[in-house]
Write a protein that holds these residues in place. Sequence first.
Motif: not given
Length: 266
Positions: A217-226, A243-258
């Motif tokens: 959870d921690e590394t996924e959030k960090a990478f998606a934010s970066w 809004y697009r920047s926020r979506l990158i963080r959200v989708l990036g974290q979700r995809l890494l979790k998947k």
Amino acid sequence: MVTIQNYVRAQSIDEAYELNQKKGSCIIGGMLWTKMQDRLIQTAIDMCDLGLDTIEEKDDEFIIGAMTSLRQIELHDGLNKYTHGAVCEAVKDIVGVQFRNLATIGGSIWGRFGFSDILTVFLAMDAFVELYHGGIIPLREFVNMKQDRDVIVHLIIRKTPGVFAYASVRNQRTDFPVIACSASCVDGEYRLAVGARPGRAMLVLDEEGLLTEGLSDETEKAFASWVSDKVPVGSNHRAGAEYRSRLIRVLGQRLLKKIEEEQQWK
């Protein structure tokens, strides 16, 4: 409105290439993206007779002809099995079935459109473009090249061991994406491709080593934010840059979790 003065069904790739060297010529592919433009085409070159509308699956790669339709790609069992359904997820909301039956992979890749789901999903893979004159080029290099008068022949996907995931956000189901993201872990290397920025899709690797110790959870959030901070975004009538920047963080974290869940399942 597109006006065509002369229509030619090329009988060889060499003929198509030679015809395309003239400034007023255009490889029409499925014609659908071309119809979005306002232009005069002196010679429209159709490659439908060249046998480039198939997907050949080998032990180590997929060879996809430039005239293969997006619908063929969407329904291909082998391609979707290898990509864990990511390719189907990327293609299934592009306009409608009739459109996907006509639009070609060659046209979608060659155009390097800023709104392209296709470019985004394949950019996260070990993908290569075969050009008639330029040879085989990694897709990650091709995406940043200037358009010239070469002819795309195949898209090649190497079956490098990996896990893949794709997601996009749309204001309406069949609209162009507001943002598109494709994550992967290919042979141990984590990647995140971001498209519909609204510029051309770009590939981001873990240059900071944020995922060196694996996914959590921690590394996924960090990478998606970066990635969100690193990827340039803009505003248009579909969405604003913030809004697009926020979506990158959200989708990036979700995809890494998947991807993490797929890795655990394996």
